[in-house]
Design a protein around this motif. Structure first.
Motif, PDB file in Angstrom:
ATOM      1  N   TYR A 264      43.428  78.083  75.264  1.00  0.00           N
ATOM      2  CA  TYR A 264      44.099  78.686  76.414  1.00  0.00           C
ATOM      3  C   TYR A 264      43.947  80.196  76.318  1.00  0.00           C
ATOM      4  O   TYR A 264      44.005  80.771  75.230  1.00  0.00           O
TER       5      TYR A 264
ATOM      6  N   ALA B  66      45.029  84.053  78.429  1.00  0.00           N
ATOM      7  CA  ALA B  66      45.759  84.745  79.485  1.00  0.00           C
ATOM      8  C   ALA B  66      45.598  86.242  79.273  1.00  0.00           C
ATOM      9  O   ALA B  66      45.369  86.713  78.149  1.00  0.00           O
TER      10      ALA B  66
ATOM     11  N   PRO C 163      42.866  75.851  85.406  1.00  0.00           N
ATOM     12  CA  PRO C 163      44.188  76.481  85.299  1.00  0.00           C
ATOM     13  C   PRO C 163      45.134  75.665  84.441  1.00  0.00           C
ATOM     14  O   PRO C 163      45.070  74.440  84.394  1.00  0.00           O
TER      15      PRO C 163
ATOM     16  N   THR D  92      49.474  75.996  82.833  1.00  0.00           N
ATOM     17  CA  THR D  92      50.752  76.641  83.108  1.00  0.00           C
ATOM     18  C   THR D  92      51.368  77.131  81.808  1.00  0.00           C
ATOM     19  O   THR D  92      51.028  76.657  80.720  1.00  0.00           O
ATOM     20  N   SER D  93      52.297  78.083  81.929  1.00  0.00           N
ATOM     21  CA  SER D  93      52.997  78.548  80.736  1.00  0.00           C
ATOM     22  C   SER D  93      53.775  77.402  80.117  1.00  0.00           C
ATOM     23  O   SER D  93      53.906  77.310  78.890  1.00  0.00           O
TER      24      SER D  93
ATOM     25  N   ALA E 199      51.308  85.375  84.209  1.00  0.00           N
ATOM     26  CA  ALA E 199      51.450  84.717  85.514  1.00  0.00           C
ATOM     27  C   ALA E 199      50.527  83.515  85.607  1.00  0.00           C
ATOM     28  O   ALA E 199      50.775  82.597  86.397  1.00  0.00           O
ATOM     29  N   ALA E 200      49.444  83.498  84.821  1.00  0.00           N
ATOM     30  CA  ALA E 200      48.483  82.391  84.874  1.00  0.00           C
ATOM     31  C   ALA E 200      47.811  82.235  83.521  1.00  0.00           C
ATOM     32  O   ALA E 200      47.611  83.212  82.792  1.00  0.00           O
ATOM     33  N   TRP E 201      47.480  80.993  83.203  1.00  0.00           N
ATOM     34  CA  TRP E 201      46.709  80.650  82.016  1.00  0.00           C
ATOM     35  C   TRP E 201      45.471  79.874  82.432  1.00  0.00           C
ATOM     36  O   TRP E 201      45.497  79.157  83.431  1.00  0.00           O
ATOM     37  N   LEU E 202      44.404  80.012  81.648  1.00  0.00           N
ATOM     38  CA  LEU E 202      43.226  79.172  81.821  1.00  0.00           C
ATOM     39  C   LEU E 202      43.039  78.328  80.568  1.00  0.00           C
ATOM     40  O   LEU E 202      43.382  78.755  79.467  1.00  0.00           O
TER      41      LEU E 202
END
Length: 393
Positions: A185, A187, A242, A244-245, A267-270
């Motif tokens: 992950y 961010a 994408p 999520t946290s 605000a976003a994770w990949l």
């Protein structure tokens, strides 16, 4: 050696570095990138001393350095208790020991520096929106086949088209990436959004049962890069799906308060699946060669992926200048680089087991880190950090 230009497939860090190195030997280069613009996906990277040396050999360090961050220290912490296990200062003593500094930067800033220097050479033709689908040799001429149906001819072809290379089969056969049962992950957050309990000026590695987290500032202190790795396959929705946290926090259940606050900051994770390549039987065939992740993709647990591509480019350029033909240069490059990158791959897999340990193994790891001196800890990285472009490897 033919006066035709060298052809490079792939406009990421490895491809641009290869083009820049070849241009530095006086060769004309035609580079083909399938994306409509030169842009680097991903986020931060650690530029260890060997990477700085490679960039200096390529003539690009001065263009990249201003966007890098000078971290104060490297910290290793227990991800459950928050306890500091090891600290390594990155100041004058570190630079004197390794002969070059340690920096952190955003991949896009590295790419921009390479691109700026490459354009300034006047020897590199940059083509975007041009996807190379195959490479071949015909009567001593190397050729790239483009998806438009066009055929580009040159003295040689370097395929730097990544871990999922479409050109690799021409040299090494059909070799697919090997999933390593880890989900990654990433961010990127503005520096001012970093929770106050996080030491934002350090490179910090948090060790957790079944995973680890690394973070550091990038882009000249404007942004903060976070990478998390968790054991387990997860859902493979591609290389840049994408997340999520909440998903990241669930994978690190039981983390200390500092980490929990960090997981909530982006605000976003990949998300993407961790994979590498098996050792290939060869990287070159005649006037065709592989470079970077197309040849030796590794897990990111030694933070050497981009740096290995820069080293590849420096060695490839040196051998092209020294050898009578592209084929002999590629053989020399392959023979010098394969042992080192194979060791990086193997050690990266090993580090995942150490970083993600639990139970008695984690206790032993933490005790070892607590008792070891920073000098001893750095000694385990000597073989990586002391590399020079002039060395045989």
């Amino acid at each position: 050696m033919s006066d035709l230009p060298f052809l490079v497939a792939g406009g990421g860090i490895g491809g641009l570095a290869a083009a820049l190195g070849l241009a530095g030997t006086g060769r004309a280069v035609r580079l083909f990138e399938q994306a409509p613009a030169f842009e680097e996906v991903g986020a931060g990277l650690q530029m260890s001393p060997n990477g700085v040396r490679a960039l200096r050999a390529l003539g690009a360090w001065e263009a990249v350095a201003p966007s890098c961050v000078i971290p104060s220290e490297i910290h290793m912490r227990d991800g459950r208790t928050g306890a500091l296990l090891q600290r390594i200062r990155l100041g004058k003593g570190f630079e004197e020991r390794f002969g070059a500094p340690y920096r952190v930067c955003h991949r896009a800033d590295l790419l921009a520096g390479l691109l700026a220097v490459g354009r300034g050479t006047g020897r590199i033709e940059l083509n975007t929106g041009r996807h190379a689908t195959a490479m071949e040799e015909h009567e001593g001429t190397a050729r790239l086949v483009l998806d438009s149906g066009e055929m580009a001819a040159g003295a040689a072809v370097i395929a730097a088209d990544g871990i999922r290379s479409g050109l690799r089969a021409a040299i090494a056969g059909n070799v697919a990436p090997v999933p390593r049962r880890v989900t990654l992950y990433r961010a990127l957050v503005p520096l001012e959004k970093v929770p106050p309990e996080i030491e934002a000026d350090c490179v910090t590695l948090w060790l957790c049962p079944g995973g680890h987290v690394v973070h550091y500032p990038v882009s000249n202190w404007r942004s903060f890069n976070i990478l998390a790795a968790a054991d387990g396959d997860g859902r493979d929705a591609g290389w840049h799906a994408p997340a999520t946290s909440g998903e990241v926090a669930r994978r690190f259940s039981g983390a200390c308060e500092e980490l929990e606050s960090l997981f909530a900051a982006p605000a976003a994770w990949l998300r993407w699946p961790g994979a590498d390549l098996p050792q290939l039987p060869r990287w070159s065939h005649g006037n065709l060669a592989l470079l970077g992740d197309a040849a030796h993709a590794s897990l990111p647990f030694l933070a050497q992926g981009a740096v290995m591509a820069l080293e590849d480019a420096a060695v490839l350029a040196r051998e092209t200048a020294a050898q009578p033909s592209a084929a002999s240069a590629f053989r020399a490059y392959q023979d010098q680089r394969k042992p080192r990158t194979a060791r990086i791959q193997e050690q990266s897999r090993r580090m995942s087991r150490i970083y993600h340990a639990s139970g008695a193994l984690a206790l032993a790891r933490n005790l070892t880190l607590n008792l070891a001196s920073p000098s001893f800890a750095l000694g385990r990285l000597e073989w990586i950090y002391r590399w020079t472009p002039e060395a045989a490897a």
